[in-house]
Scaffold this motif. Structure first.
Motif, mmCIF file in Angstrom:
data_model
loop_
_atom_site.group_PDB
_atom_site.id
_atom_site.type_symbol
_atom_site.label_atom_id
_atom_site.label_comp_id
_atom_site.label_asym_id
_atom_site.label_seq_id
_atom_site.Cartn_x
_atom_site.Cartn_y
_atom_site.Cartn_z
ATOM 1 N N THR A 30 -37.436 36.883 13.959
ATOM 2 C CA THR A 30 -36.789 35.740 13.858
ATOM 3 C C THR A 30 -37.586 34.803 14.159
ATOM 4 O O THR A 30 -38.535 35.027 15.097
ATOM 5 C CB THR A 30 -35.432 35.709 15.062
ATOM 6 N N THR A 59 -37.670 30.309 14.676
ATOM 7 C CA THR A 59 -37.218 28.815 14.600
ATOM 8 C C THR A 59 -37.974 27.749 14.640
ATOM 9 O O THR A 59 -38.919 27.639 15.402
ATOM 10 C CB THR A 59 -36.263 28.637 16.041
ATOM 11 N N ALA A 67 -26.904 33.619 15.486
ATOM 12 C CA ALA A 67 -28.115 34.220 16.233
ATOM 13 C C ALA A 67 -27.400 35.712 16.613
ATOM 14 O O ALA A 67 -27.717 36.394 17.609
ATOM 15 C CB ALA A 67 -28.594 33.729 17.465
ATOM 16 N N LEU A 104 -34.198 21.438 12.092
ATOM 17 C CA LEU A 104 -34.290 22.800 12.854
ATOM 18 C C LEU A 104 -33.859 23.857 11.761
ATOM 19 O O LEU A 104 -33.028 23.722 10.938
ATOM 20 C CB LEU A 104 -33.306 22.824 13.972
ATOM 21 N N ALA A 155 -33.486 27.618 11.624
ATOM 22 C CA ALA A 155 -33.572 29.222 12.215
ATOM 23 C C ALA A 155 -33.850 30.275 10.795
ATOM 24 O O ALA A 155 -32.777 30.357 9.873
ATOM 25 C CB ALA A 155 -32.287 29.574 12.921
ATOM 26 N N GLU A 175 -32.873 31.547 5.632
ATOM 27 C CA GLU A 175 -32.354 30.829 6.865
ATOM 28 C C GLU A 175 -31.007 31.506 7.366
ATOM 29 O O GLU A 175 -30.224 32.208 6.643
ATOM 30 C CB GLU A 175 -31.895 29.427 6.230
ATOM 31 N N SER A 196 -27.732 31.070 9.871
ATOM 32 C CA SER A 196 -26.681 30.318 10.689
ATOM 33 C C SER A 196 -26.295 30.614 12.089
ATOM 34 O O SER A 196 -26.022 29.831 12.992
ATOM 35 C CB SER A 196 -25.735 29.623 10.051
#
Length: 158
Positions: free
Chosen positions: A89, A91, A80, A16, A18, A76, A78
């Motif tokens: 943004t 993901t 939000a 994953l 973000a 990246e 970590s």
């Protein structure tokens, strides 16, 4: 110049991811805005709230049948947390990837992509309908003839 397929450096199971950065819509017929997007975003690297690590990412997603796609130049994150105005943004879900290396300046990046897609057509692999991304290490210099970055192509699992 004869186009040669470029085999992957390795296969990876992505995690994953973000990301936050600047995004815009482009078409394959005119990619001239990509360097401008990176020029706008580059001063933000290291300053993005919640940034995790120093690598940066160029992500191609939401393709259409006319050759259009969205592109995010980002890092990246970590958390939000709130981002400055103008940030987007994205993901990325875990995915199976073929990872290719591009060596040299970004002037030769199109030839690398052409070789990757020739390999894909000849390999028996199928590209997955998921984001394709470029990963630029923290020390990447786009003008350095010795620079190395990676292109992560999503593959359908067999």
């Amino acid at each position: 110049m004869t186009l040669q397929p470029i085999p992957p450096a390795r296969y990876e199971e992505g995690r994953l991811l973000a990301l936050a950065g600047f995004a815009d819509r482009f078409g394959m017929s005119d990619l001239s805005g990509l360097p401008l997007l990176w020029q706008r975003f580059a001063p933000q690297i290291g300053q993005v709230p919640g940034q995790h690590g120093r690598d940066s990412y160029g992500v191609c997603y939401n393709p259409d049948q006319q050759g259009g796609f969205d592109y995010l130049a980002g890092v990246e994150v970590s958390t939000a947390g709130p981002l400055p105005e103008g940030f987007s943004t994205l993901t990325l879900a875990p995915q199976h990837y073929a990872v290719f290396e591009h060596r040299g300046s970004l002037q030769g990046l199109k030839a690398t992509f052409d070789g990757i897609f020739l390999w894909l057509a000849q390999s028996g692999e199928q590209q997955a309908y998921a984001a394709l991304f470029e990963r630029y290490p923290a020390a990447f210099d786009p003008a350095d003839p010795e620079a190395v970055m990676e292109i992560w192509v999503p593959l359908q699992r067999k």
